[in-house]
Design an enzyme around this catalytic site. Structure first.
Site, PDB file in Angstrom:
ATOM      1  N   LYS A 118       0.811  -1.214   0.000  1.00  0.00           N
ATOM      2  CA  LYS A 118       0.000   0.000   0.000  1.00  0.00           C
ATOM      3  C   LYS A 118       0.847   1.267   0.000  1.00  0.00           C
ATOM      4  CE  LYS A 118      -4.005  -2.126   2.201  1.00  0.00           C
ATOM      5  NZ  LYS A 118      -4.947  -2.120   3.353  1.00  0.00           N
ATOM      6  N   LYS A 201      -6.990  -8.917  -8.293  1.00  0.00           N
ATOM      7  CA  LYS A 201      -8.145  -9.018  -7.410  1.00  0.00           C
ATOM      8  C   LYS A 201      -9.197  -7.974  -7.793  1.00  0.00           C
ATOM      9  CE  LYS A 201      -9.267  -9.163  -2.461  1.00  0.00           C
ATOM     10  NZ  LYS A 201      -8.714  -9.047  -1.090  1.00  0.00           N
ATOM     11  N   LYS A 204     -12.520  -2.057  -5.650  1.00  0.00           N
ATOM     12  CA  LYS A 204     -13.420  -0.903  -5.733  1.00  0.00           C
ATOM     13  C   LYS A 204     -12.777   0.237  -6.502  1.00  0.00           C
ATOM     14  CE  LYS A 204     -13.847  -1.984  -0.838  1.00  0.00           C
ATOM     15  NZ  LYS A 204     -13.927  -1.509   0.532  1.00  0.00           N
TER      16      LYS A 204
END
Length: 339
Positions: A118, A201, A204
């Site tokens: 991240k 994956k 959103k």
């Protein structure tokens, strides 16, 4: 206290940082609904404190938290039999996280792969919260002496860290107070992939809305996205082994399996050698049947945000009834003076 003395209890949370997707539903929410049982306490929450480890627009964060609640309720989480709340309404989570910050070791945090993913090349500019959030996740779980945590494969490392923190706390203070929590990872839908790239994956935040199924999509949109999902030139194989090296094909079979509560082997047995012109419409019909009622109920619930807020507040009160005595005992064990 021994491990056998801990009440069987499930805890899991979902971050309200964007809309709910099919990945959230099949990878987490559907499993939470299925795990509800009178034989086990079930505690689920929108982890809004985790969301703010990166910048969130405040009104959007509140809306996202309500959407999470609406999605859980519409999918079948029963607030009469499970505890549903948003994390920030139970301050004991943050209080226990500080204790665990002082128990966990820096070396443990440095091994957390999700922080590296991240933060990327800008790790020096990442928030301290993003670096330390696995300690808060451990507090989320151990705040309730949770014995089981349903998670995706990518979260397994955090449950392992939770076990390390529990073990070190117990060892440091000569107690057997926190349990050794078990990660529950099962089912074909635990990792739902992108409809346009089966190696990624479902997210959103992807570039195209066509690569994901949003839980608020209507029936026509759900059907269109599955019918346009990327495949390969070959149809379905005769056996599940034939899906090897075919990520898009495997993803669609896994989604069908999870939506229908079948194994991938059973899906292939039902559609051996089928063309995509046969299988994708069947998958689209199945998805609409399963997901459109949830979408409709989510929209109905979100039209009454005050009622969602009341349900979350009631859940937070129930959660604190469990959390408060555990935190008080933790403080006593650590030696923190309480008047």
């Amino acid at each position: 206290m021994t491990d056998n003395a801990f009440t069987p209890r499930v805890f899991s949370g979902i971050k309200p940082s964007g809309g709910l997707t099919l990945g959230n539903y099949l990878g987490a929410i559907k499993r939470w609904v299925d795990m509800q049982s009178p034989d086990m306490d079930n505690i689920y929450c929108a982890v809004d404190l985790h969301a703010i480890t990166v910048w969130q627009d405040p009104p959007a964060l509140k809306a996202g938290t309500r959407e999470i609640a609406a999605g859980l309720l519409a999918s079948g989480i029963d607030p009469e039999n499970s505890i549903l709340f948003n994390q920030s309404q139970v301050p004991e989570h943050a209080q226990l996280a500080w204790i665990f910050n002082c128990v966990a070791r820096v070396g443990w945090m440095n091994r957390m792969t999700q922080f590296k993913d991240k933060a990327g090349k800008n790790a020096e500019k990442a928030s301290l919260g993003l670096y330390a959030y696995p300690s808060l996740m451990a507090a989320d779980i151990l705040m309730y002496h949770a014995t089981h945590v349903p998670v995706g494969e990518d979260q397994k490392q955090h449950v392992e860290l939770t076990r390390d923190i529990a073990a070190k706390f117990n060892s440091d203070f000569g107690v057997d107070f926190f349990p050794q929590t078990e990660a529950v990872i099962e089912g074909p839908g635990t990792r739902v992939m992108n409809l346009r790239d089966g190696t990624k994956k479902m997210s959103k935040s992807g570039d195209s809305d066509m690569e994901r199924i949003n839980m608020l999509d209507d029936a026509d949109t759900i059907a269109k996205k599955f019918k346009k999902a990327k495949t390969d030139p070959d149809g379905l194989p005769e056996t599940v082994e034939g899906l090897a090296g075919r990520p898009e094909a495997k993803n669609l079979v896994d989604i069908y399996a999870s939506l229908s509560d079948m194994t991938p082997e059973a899906v292939i047995a039902q559609y051996p050698g089928a063309s995509w012109g046969t299988f994708k419409p069947a998958l689209a019909d199945l998805a609409v049947t399963k997901l459109a009622p949830i979408s409709d109920e989510m929209k109905r619930l979100m039209d009454d945000p005050a009622e969602i807020d009341r349900k979350l507040a009631r859940g937070a009160q129930k959660a604190r009834e469990i959390a408060t005595p555990i935190l008080e005992k933790t403080y006593d064990i650590v030696g923190l003076l309480r008047a």
